[in-house]
Design a protein around this motif. Structure first.
Motif, mmCIF file in Angstrom:
data_model
loop_
_atom_site.group_PDB
_atom_site.id
_atom_site.type_symbol
_atom_site.label_atom_id
_atom_site.label_comp_id
_atom_site.label_asym_id
_atom_site.label_seq_id
_atom_site.Cartn_x
_atom_site.Cartn_y
_atom_site.Cartn_z
ATOM 1 N N VAL A 13 19.968 -11.919 -31.970
ATOM 2 C CA VAL A 13 18.935 -11.532 -31.000
ATOM 3 C C VAL A 13 17.716 -12.466 -31.085
ATOM 4 C CG1 VAL A 13 18.475 -9.635 -32.598
ATOM 5 C CG2 VAL A 13 17.215 -9.742 -30.497
ATOM 6 N N ALA A 52 18.768 -15.648 -29.427
ATOM 7 C CA ALA A 52 18.816 -15.498 -27.973
ATOM 8 C C ALA A 52 17.414 -15.574 -27.384
ATOM 9 C CB ALA A 52 19.470 -14.174 -27.605
ATOM 10 N N GLU A 53 16.467 -14.968 -28.084
ATOM 11 C CA GLU A 53 15.095 -15.031 -27.580
ATOM 12 C C GLU A 53 14.562 -16.465 -27.635
ATOM 13 O OE1 GLU A 53 12.341 -12.275 -29.360
ATOM 14 O OE2 GLU A 53 10.671 -13.134 -28.248
ATOM 15 N N LEU A 56 26.952 -17.897 -30.859
ATOM 16 C CA LEU A 56 25.959 -17.897 -29.784
ATOM 17 C C LEU A 56 25.259 -19.251 -29.706
ATOM 18 C CD1 LEU A 56 24.336 -16.135 -27.699
ATOM 19 C CD2 LEU A 56 22.690 -15.782 -29.508
ATOM 20 N N GLU A 81 9.539 -10.738 -36.930
ATOM 21 C CA GLU A 81 10.138 -9.403 -36.990
ATOM 22 C C GLU A 81 10.295 -8.944 -38.430
ATOM 23 O OE1 GLU A 81 10.820 -7.826 -34.097
ATOM 24 O OE2 GLU A 81 10.183 -9.590 -32.968
ATOM 25 N N ALA A 96 27.680 -21.788 -28.231
ATOM 26 C CA ALA A 96 27.889 -21.494 -26.808
ATOM 27 C C ALA A 96 26.629 -21.835 -26.015
ATOM 28 C CB ALA A 96 28.245 -20.023 -26.624
ATOM 29 N N GLY A 97 25.491 -21.440 -26.560
ATOM 30 C CA GLY A 97 24.223 -21.670 -25.865
ATOM 31 C C GLY A 97 23.941 -23.148 -25.702
ATOM 32 N N PHE A 112 16.171 -19.161 -27.272
ATOM 33 C CA PHE A 112 16.723 -19.947 -26.165
ATOM 34 C C PHE A 112 15.857 -19.819 -24.912
ATOM 35 C CE2 PHE A 112 21.026 -20.319 -28.162
ATOM 36 C CZ PHE A 112 21.138 -21.686 -27.995
ATOM 37 N N GLN A 113 15.196 -18.674 -24.757
ATOM 38 C CA GLN A 113 14.359 -18.475 -23.575
ATOM 39 C C GLN A 113 13.174 -19.439 -23.537
ATOM 40 O OE1 GLN A 113 14.561 -16.597 -20.694
ATOM 41 N NE2 GLN A 113 16.619 -16.600 -21.541
#
Lengths: 346, 514
Positions: B498, B501-502, B461, B490, B464-465, B504-505
């Motif tokens: 996950v 991915a967050e 990820l 967390e 790719a990101g 990246f936002q």
């Protein structure tokens, strides 16, 4: 089982007509439709309450369901129009929230061109999980329903008679197929009402009212279909029209619509583009999307432009999970996020 | 005969031991103070004479008295050496110097009637004394409150010169007070401002949570009225408490700057500074006449520096933030010397998307030209933008009613945010206990590789990101650090996809297209 509606609601629904919102406000102030009935505000309407009592009994025994304006499953878009029906009687399942809905209307005296394209549009929309709304009349309407069912989609027929009365009766097979396939047949008229000609303009406002946009396959210049198209514009729906030969009588109405500003559809796939849905070709090029990702994509497609908080509310999951999905969609090149807004990457 | 009493001078945040030597010999009657004293120190001559006489002690008459402040080569400032000089003189005159006298550090200003006045910036002095293993201090009684918070230091409070001298001679007994850590006090509600009042800005609130946990810098961009300042105002309500050591640093900095806003009452609360956009360079970085005073960046040490309307700050002020942000300390060089103050802070910037503020706003039309927008954005230069780890774009909603903002259950409140921030802080403290740094944002090079491992899925990820989203190498490192903080929030030991991915936002997005 306690019903969510009562005899007075049915009475109210049948009489309110175009003044429904205004009268409903009054009824609400009084404390409900029963109080409204008893208040003698509309004495001329009061004669035949007995009919509704009979129908009420009848509905309770049959498989007809009723949905009222304040229910959660009442079609979202229909609420927005000026005169939404107060009660909807239906068989089958109403479209869920956030599903995409497209209406297809066309002449009953459709040419083979009109019939074929009504079927094709129904099919391609069905394949892309768009609900097709039509009137189950002969000609274009029936073709659109059939196409949608064949495409594996769900479809709803809005009748000008009671929901339990199959009009035209020759469409009995289609009527059953629509319900079996998971769609619905609905009407605002009391079960048992025959298809009076005066009912049809009223029915047409529901077809356009429930849809985001309307495809007009064929219409004569002065026809019910043209009226529906006019109604759709009045309700703020986008109208797509199929261009036809200028010599064809059945295309005069649609060509005029185009002249007046309706968007012409020049291929079957055009409708997907116009609705912001990916066509099959594009989908194949796209990497596989998980179910959750698809769901998010659908919401974005529908809204066109959305910020993450709106998305979060519509999607209803925890924010961190949603951020992950958005990132993956961004990586896969399906969407773009800029200045806080998410849009479909075109 | 010579006597030596120890006192202290300040150099930046550090105190240096100064030996106050006194020699009395025959000769022309005069009192000389040598060792680069400034005017305030020179003037103490007159205070000495009066204070000693008015205390009922004898000022040596007809003698040549020399007081030397050693090391003699550094400049001495302030009046806090008065008491030490008087005592040195008296000890020398009576010839009673012994080793016991030599172990006390003496601070305090004299008044003419022989009373001892406050020594001023006592906290930083005592802190550095403690570091240098000096234990016993004689200080004015009114400064006890400031000194008592320093752990492991023995305080002998004095009210008059007579008392102090008697104590050195051994004729007066003074009760020793031991310094100890102040207790943590139950927190007061910060004006009742709570994050639960911020509706519909969950993304920005989440960003704040991440920033506070991992000491990341955050840039908020949004139209006027979208809640940037509202969020900033509520940041103090989620700041975790400082450790004792951190608090002492902050206290000393505030003490040096004579800034009363941070008092002992605040105890372990982290500072939150929001300087106005018209701030001058020296107020921001530190400076001023005499010994440079700490600027806003140092006053925000261990806390938050909030720059509202960031592009409105003076260009040179913003540019001057580069080095301090990188080094976590700031050096102020003046002709008189160089001073270094620590400045490890979380920078939170807020700006509008364009000069009129309504770019991409569904309700208002933006009236700016693309050139104006470019100029506005360029006011925060590339290197400063590079210092931000987290970027949040806040948009205006065109249909607020639709989303039931009044539903308070939807959003997080300060209490729960603070709880997870503290938890993430504890996890980092445990993980980095053997390292020289404390927070995820400080990860660099090898340490980044070591503490931010990704599993197979995560690596995929990440690669790719970075390529698909066109993230620069530096940006990619930031994503990784932020992902580490999210994982800590967390409570996860490893970074999962996950979290990545967050993260990246919150990356920096391409701003080329207007």
């Amino acid at each position: 089982m306690k019903q969510k509606y009562d005899v007075y609601d049915m009475w109210f629904s049948d009489h309110a007509g175009r003044r429904v919102m205004e009268l409903w406000e009054t009824a609400k102030d009084l404390g409900g439709t029963r109080a409204f009935y008893e208040s003698d505000m509309m004495p001329s309407w009061k004669r035949n309450i007995g009919t509704y009592e009979k129908s009420y009994e009848k509905i309770n025994k049959s498989d007809i369901k009723v949905c009222s304006l304040w229910d959660g499953d009442y079609p979202e878009l229909l609420k927005e129009i000026y005169d939404p029906p107060f009660l909807l009687y239906y068989k089958g399942k109403l479209p869920e929230k956030m599903t995409r809905i497209c209406g297809i209307v066309g002449s009953r005296k459709a040419t083979s061109y009109g019939k074929r394209l009504a079927y094709d549009f129904g099919k391609i929309l069905g394949e892309h999980e768009v609900w097709v709304i039509s009137g189950m009349a002969l000609g274009a309407d029936s073709c659109a329903h059939k196409g949608c069912i064949d495409g594996g989609g769900l479809t709803a027929a809005v009748l000008g008679s009671g929901a339990d009365v199959c009009t035209p009766s020759s469409n009995r097979k289609l009527y059953e197929e629509i319900i079996e396939s998971g769609g619905c047949v609905l009407s605002e008229f009391l079960p048992g009402t025959p298809g009076y000609a005066s009912n049809y303009p009223k029915r047409n406002r529901i077809i356009s009212g429930m849809s985001e946009n309307i495809i007009v396959t064929e219409a004569d210049e002065k026809s019910g279909t043209s009226v529906t198209a006019g109604m759709a514009l009045e309700q703020g729906r986008e109208v797509f029209a199929l261009p036809g030969n200028i010599t064809s009588v059945m295309s005069r109405g649609t060509n005029r619509l185009i002249k007046e500003g309706a968007t012409p559809l020049i291929s079957v796939e055009d409708i997907l583009w116009e609705m912001g849905i990916y066509d099959e070709h594009r989908k194949n090029k796209m990497p596989e999307l998980s179910e959750a990702e698809l769901k998010v994509l659908r919401i974005i497609e529908k809204k066109g432009e959305i910020c993450i908080y709106e998305l979060q509310i519509l999607y209803g999951k925890s924010s961190s999970e949603l951020y992950g999905i958005v990132t993956v969609l961004e990586i896969k090149g399906v969407i773009l996020k800029n200045n806080g807004k998410i849009i479909i990457a075109k | 005969m010579v006597s030596v009493i120890k006192s202290c001078t300040m150099n930046g945040i550090c105190g240096e031991i100064t030996k106050v030597e006194c020699d009395i010999s025959r000769g022309m009657p005069m009192l000389n103070i040598v060792g680069l004293p400034d005017t305030a120190v020179k003037e103490s001559k007159e205070r000495l004479r009066a204070a000693i006489n008015n205390s009922g002690l004898t000022f040596p008459l007809s003698k040549r008295i020399t007081i030397n402040l050693s090391p003699a080569g550094t400049k001495k400032e302030g009046t806090h050496m008065d008491l030490a000089m008087a005592l040195s003189l008296l000890v020398c005159a009576d010839d009673i110097y012994n080793e016991r006298i030599g172990k006390y550090i003496v601070l305090g200003e004299l008044s003419l009637d022989g009373r001892v006045n406050s020594a001023g910036r006592i906290t930083p002095i005592l802190m550095s004394l403690k570091r240098d293993n000096f234990k016993s201090v004689i200080i004015p009684k009114e400064d006890v409150e400031k000194a008592i918070i320093i752990e492991g230091i023995d305080i002998y409070p004095v009210e008059t010169l007579y008392e102090a001298y008697g104590f050195l001679k051994g004729t007066v007994h003074i009760d020793k007070i031991s310094g100890r850590r102040p207790e943590r006090i139950a927190e007061k509600e910060a004006n009742g401002a709570d994050f639960s009042e911020v509706k519909g800005r969950e993304e920005a609130k989440r960003a704040v949570e991440i920033c506070m946990s991992g000491f990341h810098n955050l840039l908020l961009t949004g139209p006027p009225g979208c809640g940037k300042s509202m969020i900033a105002k509520r940041i103090p309500s989620v700041l975790p408490e400082m450790s004792y050591e951190e608090m002492m640093e902050v206290m000393s900095l505030y003490s040096i700057s004579n800034d009363e806003t941070y008092s002992a009452d605040l105890r372990y609360k982290r500072p939150f500074r929001d300087p106005a956009a018209n701030i001058s360079l020296s107020a921001m970085i530190g400076g001023g006449g005499g010994m440079p005073k700490p600027g806003e960046i140092s006053l925000a040490h261990n806390g938050v520096l909030f720059l509202d309307e960031m592009p409105e700050f003076r260009k040179d002020v913003l540019e001057a933030l580069r080095q301090p942000l990188e080094d976590e300390k700031v050096s102020i060089s003046r002709a008189s010397g160089k001073t270094t103050y620590p400045c490890k802070f979380i920078m939170i910037g807020a700006r509008n998307p364009c000069p009129c503020g309504h770019l991409n706003d569904p309700l208002y039309r933006c009236s700016c030209t693309s050139m104006q927008i470019k100029k506005y954005k360029d006011r925060i230069s590339g290197p400063i933008m590079d210092r931000f780890d987290i970027f949040v774009d806040m948009t205006a909603y065109n249909n607020e009613k639709e989303y039931a903002f009044e539903d308070s259950s939807a959003g997080k409140d300060s209490k729960s945010m603070k709880k997870s921030i503290c938890l993430a802080g504890d996890i980092q403290a445990e993980r980095y206990k053997k390292e020289s740094f404390k927070y995820n944002s400080q990860l660099k090079g090898q340490a980044l590789q070591k503490y931010c491992c990704l599993d197979g899925e995560g690596k995929e990820l990440y690669a790719a990101g970075c390529s698909a989203l066109k993230v620069s190498k530096r940006g990619a490192d930031k994503v990784l650090k932020v992902a580490r903080t999210i994982a800590d929030l967390e409570g996860e030991e490893f970074i999962k996809s996950v979290h990545l991915a967050e993260a990246f936002q919150f990356r920096r997005r391409d701003e080329a297209e207007v």
